[in-house]
Scaffold this motif. Structure first.
Motif, PDB file in Angstrom:
ATOM      1  N   PHE A  65       0.853  -1.176   0.000  1.00 26.04           N
ATOM      2  CA  PHE A  65       0.000   0.000   0.000  1.00 26.04           C
ATOM      3  C   PHE A  65       0.896   1.235   0.000  1.00 26.04           C
ATOM      4  N   LEU A  66       0.384   2.356  -0.438  1.00 22.04           N
ATOM      5  CA  LEU A  66       1.112   3.594  -0.246  1.00 22.04           C
ATOM      6  C   LEU A  66       1.304   3.805   1.248  1.00 22.04           C
ATOM      7  N   PRO A  67       2.474   4.291   1.677  1.00 20.88           N
ATOM      8  CA  PRO A  67       2.789   4.359   3.108  1.00 20.88           C
ATOM      9  C   PRO A  67       1.815   5.153   3.974  1.00 20.88           C
ATOM     10  N   HIS A  68       1.121   6.139   3.397  1.00 21.97           N
ATOM     11  CA  HIS A  68       0.234   6.966   4.224  1.00 21.97           C
ATOM     12  C   HIS A  68      -1.140   6.343   4.436  1.00 21.97           C
ATOM     13  N   ILE A  69      -1.437   5.241   3.771  1.00 16.81           N
ATOM     14  CA  ILE A  69      -2.734   4.574   3.955  1.00 16.81           C
ATOM     15  C   ILE A  69      -2.762   3.927   5.344  1.00 16.81           C
ATOM     16  N   PRO A  70      -3.718   4.288   6.207  1.00 19.05           N
ATOM     17  CA  PRO A  70      -3.751   3.766   7.579  1.00 19.05           C
ATOM     18  C   PRO A  70      -3.936   2.248   7.631  1.00 19.05           C
ATOM     19  N   VAL A  71      -3.456   1.653   8.709  1.00 18.31           N
ATOM     20  CA  VAL A  71      -3.571   0.208   8.891  1.00 18.31           C
ATOM     21  C   VAL A  71      -5.029  -0.223   8.877  1.00 18.31           C
ATOM     22  N   SER A  72      -5.912   0.544   9.496  1.00 19.09           N
ATOM     23  CA  SER A  72      -7.336   0.179   9.539  1.00 19.09           C
ATOM     24  C   SER A  72      -7.924   0.103   8.139  1.00 19.09           C
ATOM     25  N   TRP A  73      -7.525   1.008   7.260  1.00 16.00           N
ATOM     26  CA  TRP A  73      -7.993   0.974   5.877  1.00 16.00           C
ATOM     27  C   TRP A  73      -7.460  -0.264   5.168  1.00 16.00           C
ATOM     28  N   ARG A  74      -6.203  -0.579   5.424  1.00 15.20           N
ATOM     29  CA  ARG A  74      -5.578  -1.737   4.783  1.00 15.20           C
ATOM     30  C   ARG A  74      -6.312  -3.021   5.161  1.00 15.20           C
ATOM     31  N   LYS A  75      -6.657  -3.148   6.426  1.00 16.89           N
ATOM     32  CA  LYS A  75      -7.326  -4.367   6.890  1.00 16.89           C
ATOM     33  C   LYS A  75      -8.680  -4.550   6.219  1.00 16.89           C
ATOM     34  N   VAL A  76      -9.427  -3.460   6.086  1.00 19.75           N
ATOM     35  CA  VAL A  76     -10.747  -3.545   5.450  1.00 19.75           C
ATOM     36  C   VAL A  76     -10.602  -3.918   3.975  1.00 19.75           C
ATOM     37  N   ILE A  77      -9.669  -3.270   3.286  1.00 19.10           N
ATOM     38  CA  ILE A  77      -9.463  -3.571   1.866  1.00 19.10           C
ATOM     39  C   ILE A  77      -9.005  -5.011   1.675  1.00 19.10           C
ATOM     40  N   LYS A  78      -8.074  -5.469   2.525  1.00 16.91           N
ATOM     41  CA  LYS A  78      -7.586  -6.845   2.432  1.00 16.91           C
ATOM     42  C   LYS A  78      -8.713  -7.848   2.648  1.00 16.91           C
ATOM     43  N   SER A 107     -22.563  -5.470   5.573  1.00 21.21           N
ATOM     44  CA  SER A 107     -21.499  -5.473   6.573  1.00 21.21           C
ATOM     45  C   SER A 107     -20.227  -4.831   6.013  1.00 21.21           C
ATOM     46  N   CYS A 108     -20.025  -4.970   4.718  1.00 20.93           N
ATOM     47  CA  CYS A 108     -18.865  -4.369   4.048  1.00 20.93           C
ATOM     48  C   CYS A 108     -18.961  -2.842   4.091  1.00 20.93           C
ATOM     49  N   VAL A 109     -20.092  -2.304   3.684  1.00 21.96           N
ATOM     50  CA  VAL A 109     -20.287  -0.849   3.675  1.00 21.96           C
ATOM     51  C   VAL A 109     -20.243  -0.299   5.099  1.00 21.96           C
ATOM     52  N   ASP A 110     -20.757  -1.072   6.057  1.00 27.31           N
ATOM     53  CA  ASP A 110     -20.710  -0.652   7.459  1.00 27.31           C
ATOM     54  C   ASP A 110     -19.259  -0.511   7.917  1.00 27.31           C
ATOM     55  N   ALA A 111     -18.406  -1.466   7.534  1.00 28.42           N
ATOM     56  CA  ALA A 111     -16.989  -1.413   7.915  1.00 28.42           C
ATOM     57  C   ALA A 111     -16.312  -0.189   7.306  1.00 28.42           C
ATOM     58  N   ILE A 112     -16.627   0.120   6.052  1.00 27.01           N
ATOM     59  CA  ILE A 112     -16.051   1.288   5.394  1.00 27.01           C
ATOM     60  C   ILE A 112     -16.486   2.571   6.102  1.00 27.01           C
ATOM     61  N   SER A 113     -17.760   2.624   6.487  1.00 25.68           N
ATOM     62  CA  SER A 113     -18.294   3.832   7.133  1.00 25.68           C
ATOM     63  C   SER A 113     -17.648   4.102   8.485  1.00 25.68           C
ATOM     64  N   ARG A 114     -17.081   3.078   9.104  1.00 25.77           N
ATOM     65  CA  ARG A 114     -16.460   3.220  10.420  1.00 25.77           C
ATOM     66  C   ARG A 114     -14.970   3.574  10.336  1.00 25.77           C
ATOM     67  N   LEU A 115     -14.423   3.614   9.139  1.00 23.09           N
ATOM     68  CA  LEU A 115     -13.005   3.942   8.999  1.00 23.09           C
ATOM     69  C   LEU A 115     -12.743   5.388   9.417  1.00 23.09           C
ATOM     70  N   PRO A 116     -11.606   5.635  10.052  1.00 23.02           N
ATOM     71  CA  PRO A 116     -11.295   6.999  10.498  1.00 23.02           C
ATOM     72  C   PRO A 116     -10.992   7.926   9.333  1.00 23.02           C
ATOM     73  N   VAL A 117     -11.317   9.191   9.524  1.00 25.11           N
ATOM     74  CA  VAL A 117     -10.959  10.201   8.540  1.00 25.11           C
ATOM     75  C   VAL A 117      -9.447  10.425   8.624  1.00 25.11           C
ATOM     76  N   VAL A 118      -8.795  10.489   7.501  1.00 26.93           N
ATOM     77  CA  VAL A 118      -7.335  10.647   7.490  1.00 26.93           C
ATOM     78  C   VAL A 118      -6.967  12.064   7.051  1.00 26.93           C
ATOM     79  N   ALA A 119      -5.726  12.436   7.358  1.00 25.70           N
ATOM     80  CA  ALA A 119      -5.233  13.751   6.959  1.00 25.70           C
ATOM     81  C   ALA A 119      -5.308  13.898   5.441  1.00 25.70           C
TER      82      ALA A 119
END
Length: 227
Positions: A111-124, A140-152
């Motif tokens: 992944f690009l280095p700035h992509i958060p770990v939480s995002w990586r886990k959901v995508i994986k 359940s997939c869309v629910d997981a995406i909606s819970r991802l943190p907002v990133v810089a």
């Protein structure tokens, strides 16, 4: 759509649209069908976003749509160049299918280095090669995406041999430059500067004594530490 028994079969970036109100919609229903037999229907889609079992069985299911959405999410988070580039740690690999070469998501990639770990886990999880390990419903997939943190809001520019980031923070411009990624000459440096480019201050950099394989991890850690 899934709640009504329909499978899209061609989820990809070109079929994701944003309304004038900022709402995200899926379009292009040319492959949509509800003619399922035991939860499956004939295979269809675009290579980079097709789940591996579609190529193996020529059948689509609700879980292949989950995979395609994950591949789309992966593409949108990284942009065209990173998503489609060749070489070490590439997102896509190429396989032979019916005498043709098809691009599919690799088992392991960077992944690009700035992509958060939480995002990586959901995508994986969305793009797991094993359907049983994916989210078992689009809901359940869309629910997981909606819970991802907002990133810089890093502005990221990917080139064939370098990646650069910029972000206005605290009245200053933060910049990161990553050169020669995944090569023996790999290095990175981060700094801040006045908005007019003056008064620069180094915020971090790779250690030239480290092996190139460690530069990616140290850059990823730099982004994590500066959430």
């Amino acid at each position: 759509m899934h709640n009504r028994g329909y499978i899209h079969r061609d989820i990809k970036p070109d079929n994701i649209f944003r309304t004038t109100k900022g709402e995200i919609k899926i379009g292009d229903f040319g492959f949509v069908t509800d003619k399922l037999l035991f939860g499956f229907v004939g295979g269809a889609g675009t290579p980079q976003y097709i789940a591996p079992e579609v190529l193996a069985t020529l059948k689509c299911s609700f879980l292949t749509d989950v995979y395609s959405l994950g591949a789309t999410f992966l593409h949108l988070a990284h942009g065209d160049i990173w998503f489609s580039r060749a070489g070490k740690n590439a997102v896509l690999k190429h396989i032979n299918f019916n005498g043709e070469t098809w691009p599919v998501i690799a088992d392991e990639y960077a992944f690009l280095p700035h992509i958060p770990v939480s995002w990586r886990k959901v995508i994986k999880k969305m793009t797991s090669g094993d359907p049983a390990k994916r989210y078992q419903s689009m809901e359940s997939c869309v629910d997981a995406i909606s819970r991802l943190p907002v990133v810089a809001d890093w502005q990221c520019e990917v080139k064939t041999d370098s990646v650069s980031w910029s972000l206005v923070k605290g009245g200053r411009m933060w910049r990161v430059q990553w050169d020669g990624y995944f090569t023996p000459k790999e290095s990175w440096v981060a700094w801040s500067e006045d908005l007019d480019g003056k008064r620069k201050k180094t915020l971090g950099k790779s250690d030239h004594r480290d092996k190139p394989s460690k530069h990616y991890k140290s850059l990823q850690k730099w982004f994590v530490d500066r959430k």
